[in-house]
Design a protein around this motif. Structure first.
Motif, PDB file in Angstrom:
ATOM      1  N   ILE A   1       4.160   5.134  12.959  1.00  9.08           N
ATOM      2  CA  ILE A   1       3.697   4.084  12.440  1.00  9.08           C
ATOM      3  C   ILE A   1       3.210   2.969  13.341  1.00  9.08           C
TER       4      ILE A   1
ATOM      5  N   THR B   1      -1.026  -0.226  10.647  1.00 15.29           N
ATOM      6  CA  THR B   1      -0.574  -1.048   9.696  1.00 15.29           C
ATOM      7  C   THR B   1      -1.688  -2.376   9.845  1.00 15.29           C
TER       8      THR B   1
ATOM      9  N   LEU C   1       3.580  -2.573  -2.450  1.00 21.58           N
ATOM     10  CA  LEU C   1       4.507  -1.225  -1.876  1.00 21.58           C
ATOM     11  C   LEU C   1       4.255  -0.066  -2.262  1.00 21.58           C
TER      12      LEU C   1
ATOM     13  N   LEU D   1       5.470  -7.838  10.373  1.00 25.40           N
ATOM     14  CA  LEU D   1       5.612  -7.056   9.137  1.00 25.40           C
ATOM     15  C   LEU D   1       7.033  -7.520   8.350  1.00 25.40           C
TER      16      LEU D   1
ATOM     17  N   LEU E   1      -0.873  -5.591   2.275  1.00 24.02           N
ATOM     18  CA  LEU E   1       0.177  -4.812   2.567  1.00 24.02           C
ATOM     19  C   LEU E   1       1.450  -4.779   1.626  1.00 24.02           C
TER      20      LEU E   1
ATOM     21  N   ILE F   1       3.537   6.512   3.784  1.00 22.19           N
ATOM     22  CA  ILE F   1       4.506   7.015   4.468  1.00 22.19           C
ATOM     23  C   ILE F   1       5.190   8.504   4.011  1.00 22.19           C
TER      24      ILE F   1
ATOM     25  N   THR G   1      10.934  -5.156   2.103  1.00 23.89           N
ATOM     26  CA  THR G   1      10.915  -3.763   2.346  1.00 23.89           C
ATOM     27  C   THR G   1      10.370  -3.499   3.505  1.00 23.89           C
ATOM     28  N   TYR G   2       9.470  -4.044   4.302  1.00 21.98           N
ATOM     29  CA  TYR G   2       9.028  -3.541   5.523  1.00 21.98           C
ATOM     30  C   TYR G   2      10.026  -3.922   6.685  1.00 21.98           C
TER      31      TYR G   2
ATOM     32  N   ARG H   1       1.280   1.197  -2.027  1.00 22.14           N
ATOM     33  CA  ARG H   1       0.334   1.715  -1.045  1.00 22.14           C
ATOM     34  C   ARG H   1       1.296   2.214   0.291  1.00 22.14           C
ATOM     35  N   LEU H   2       2.424   1.638   0.565  1.00 21.75           N
ATOM     36  CA  LEU H   2       3.213   1.904   1.572  1.00 21.75           C
ATOM     37  C   LEU H   2       4.144   3.270   1.307  1.00 21.75           C
ATOM     38  N   ASN H   3       4.554   3.480   0.049  1.00 22.41           N
ATOM     39  CA  ASN H   3       4.927   4.766  -0.326  1.00 22.41           C
ATOM     40  C   ASN H   3       4.041   5.734  -0.326  1.00 22.41           C
TER      41      ASN H   3
END
Length: 642
Positions: free
Chosen positions: A611, A580, A595, A618, A592, A602, A623-624, A597-599
């Motif tokens: 991770i 991250t 979100l 974070l 970051l 992961i 969400t983090y 991109r996070l979806n």
């Protein structure tokens, strides 16, 4: 409507200018060496002609040193020997090796382009923007209707009664069947919402086949060549379908080349006629050489008709002898024959293209290539568009404008279109996202995922999909232990917390705005090596980082695939390791916060997701924070101490 279209044209021009400006600024301000280090140029290569392929001249460029570049097959490149911005020679990459790169040209290659010190630059191509703008300026009624639904100026019609369907793929789940039935019976449009691993392509392939069974002519498109090829490969399994792939043949995967329009034209029975006419043209050119070409200095003001008239009377004039007049007349007559032969080739070419297109059940293309002249007058019953949540409105309107109804497939919870210009940010809003918000009843969620272990699905399912997804029994309990002989059973998810490591701070490389974290890079490399040593293949491991410089730092020290989040969209690996990067005392996590991109990050892993991150930095984002809390509750956090 007029105001909105005008605005879209303005936005795509901002984006076009930004892309071209970025490229020209980089080329003019950056050394050739630096641009090669960034992977956007290849220096000091020598060219060698390799002959013709599907009407294109192929040149192989090579050198003794390894070529390490981001330039990929299908990319447009600029060829030069001095200042690239003074060159107008562009080509398309067809193949890449360790020490060579092959490029296809659609025009004669000058001698200078075969020298020893040739430079190749990744090039911004504005033809896509031109096609979008042209389509908007001459938008068809169906294209305008699509915008009217989005702007709430028109209500979509109710579905027709669903036809009886005998499924070709008997293993489709209920949500996939519902999507197909609704898409087949819609009057205007339908949306297929396909999250990670839910069989979106499989659903689209069945839908396309079912549309052709109803004698509907289908235009199937996607934003990227890779997605179009993916659909084409699956459709090729249905031997009854006549498929034609539009676009530059060098951007099509090798196994699909036989389905391209270029290949079909070259192998059409009428092509023999063209070969005969070309031989005739060569003979006529030889014949023409012995006569005087009527250049201005020889004509002395005479037009073609006057030269022919004087020659027929055996007359000269204005200081031109009768012999010279007759020689020029002969040149004109032969030249007219050559022109007529070229016109005949054009007529036969058009007839072949018309014949191929008319006999095709499905035409496949990128959104941009669906603007090609070869299908300009074809009326399609339906346009089926994949990757619709990654395509801008001007892009997706190109295929929509050509069909009576349209089906969009995508996932607006994942990556949006990539926009460079700050002024064109509104282009991130997609037609798919706007329509699914306004007309949820016109959509179907594919709700069974076939990719990952159920534990890996748990957090993204709750956070992004309202807990509406379930995993198929075939993947529910898959784990890394199934493919590796490990002493201890490993959980599918692990969060490695680096908050207790001394001097664990993010930093910048010299002259770069991107960010690196050497501690995390080192951990990611050690993890990848440990799984390789345990017997896992390189191809089964992927390392993701949101920051380009972190990707580069890790890439230089491993043979496994390392990419940004965008590079892994639509892909999967057995193990994914995420760095991250962000580690600071201010709780600054930069982009970051996107979100989506996070979806994506992961949801790439099938059996194991690791991770790496500083939880204190974070968890400033809610969400983090929920992700970290989830890992803590499931006992999936490992503290990384000094």
């Amino acid at each position: 409507m007029k105001k909105f279209i005008k605005k879209l044209i303005k936005l795509i021009n901002y984006e076009r200018d930004a892309e071209i400006d970025l490229m020209t600024r980089e080329i003019s301000t950056m050394s050739a060496k630096k641009r090669e280090e960034l992977g956007r140029a290849i220096n000091k290569v020598k060219g060698k002609r390799m002959g013709k392929e599907l009407g294109f001249e192929i040149v192989q460029y090579g050198r003794p040193e390894i070529i390490d570049t981001e330039i990929s097959v299908g990319d447009m490149v600029l060829i030069s020997t001095d200042n690239p911005l003074r060159s107008d020679l562009t080509g398309t990459v067809t193949e890449k090796g360790a020490r060579f790169i092959k490029i296809a040209f659609d025009k004669r290659i000058p001698k200078w382009a075969l020298k020893k010190k040739v430079r190749i630059d990744l090039y911004a191509n504005d033809i896509t923007f031109k096609r979008m703008e042209d389509n908007l300026k001459h938008l068809s009624l169906k294209g305008k209707n699509a915008l009217e639904y989005m702007l709430h100026d028109r209500d979509p019609k109710k579905n027709r009664p669903t036809p009886y369907i005998s499924y070709i793929d008997e293993n489709l789940n209920d949500s996939q069947k519902n999507a197909i039935e609704n898409a087949l019976s819609c009057e205007n449009f339908f949306l297929i919402h396909g999250p990670f691993g839910t069989g979106k392509t499989r659903t689209l392939v069945e839908l396309i086949s079912q549309e052709t069974r109803q004698n509907n002519k289908v235009l199937a498109t996607a934003e990227s060549n890779a997605a179009v090829d993916n659909i084409l490969e699956r459709l090729m399994e249905n031997k009854k379908l006549n498929l034609t792939r539009l676009g530059h043949p060098q951007r099509v995967s090798k196994q699909n080349i036989t389905q391209t329009l270029s290949y079909k034209v070259e192998n059409h029975k009428l092509n023999k006629k063209i070969k005969k006419i070309n031989k005739k043209i060569e003979k006529l050119i030889d014949k023409r050489r012995v006569h005087t070409k009527p250049t201005p200095q020889y004509r002395r003001g005479y037009g073609d008709y006057e030269i022919l008239h004087n020659a027929s009377k055996g007359k000269g004039g204005r200081g031109i002898s009768s012999e010279k007049m007759q020689s020029m007349a002969k040149w004109i007559e032969i030249n007219q024959e050559i022109d007529e032969a070229h016109d005949e080739i054009k007529r036969i070419d058009n007839k072949m293209i018309r014949d191929i297109i008319e006999n095709s059940d499905v035409i496949l293309a990128t959104n941009s290539s669906s603007a090609l002249e070869s299908i300009a007058r074809v009326k399609f019953d339906v346009a089926i568009i994949d990757e619709a949540s990654q395509a801008t409105i001007p892009s997706v309107l190109i295929p929509i404008a050509k069909a009576r109804r349209f089906i969009l497939a995508g996932d607006h919870k994942q990556l949006p279109p990539t926009i460079i210009s700050d002024r064109a940010g509104e282009l991130e809003k997609t037609l798919f996202e706007e329509l699914i918000k306004s007309y949820p009843h016109k959509s179907q969620l594919l709700n069974v995922q076939y990719r990952m272990n159920s534990l890996l699905m748990k957090f993204p399912n709750k956070e992004f999909y309202n807990n509406d997804l379930k995993s198929d029994m075939s993947v529910d309990n898959i784990s890394i232990n199934d493919i590796l002989d490990l002493k201890n059973k490993e959980e599918a998810l692990l969060f490695i917390d680096t908050s207790n490591i001394d001097n664990n701070y993010e930093s910048h490389l010299k002259d770069s705005k991107s960010i690196v974290n050497e501690v995390e890079a080192d951990i990611a490399l050690k993890l990848a090596d440990s799984y390789l040593n345990k017997g896992l293949c390189e191809d089964d491991i992927g390392i993701i980082s949101p920051y380009a410089d972190q990707v580069k730092v890790i890439q230089e020290n491993t043979s496994v695939e390392v990419k940004t989040v965008d590079g892994f969209q639509g892909r999967e690996k057995e193990i994914i390791i995420i760095s991250t990067v962000r580690s600071n005392d201010d709780g600054n996590i930069g982009f970051l916060r996107d979100l989506r991109r996070l979806n994506v990050a992961i949801t790439r892993a099938k059996r194991k997701l690791i991770i790496i991150g500083n939880k204190n930095t974070l968890k400033v984002d809610s969400t983090y924070e929920r992700l970290i809390k989830f890992c803590e509750e499931e006992n999936l956090i490992k503290q990384f101490d000094n």
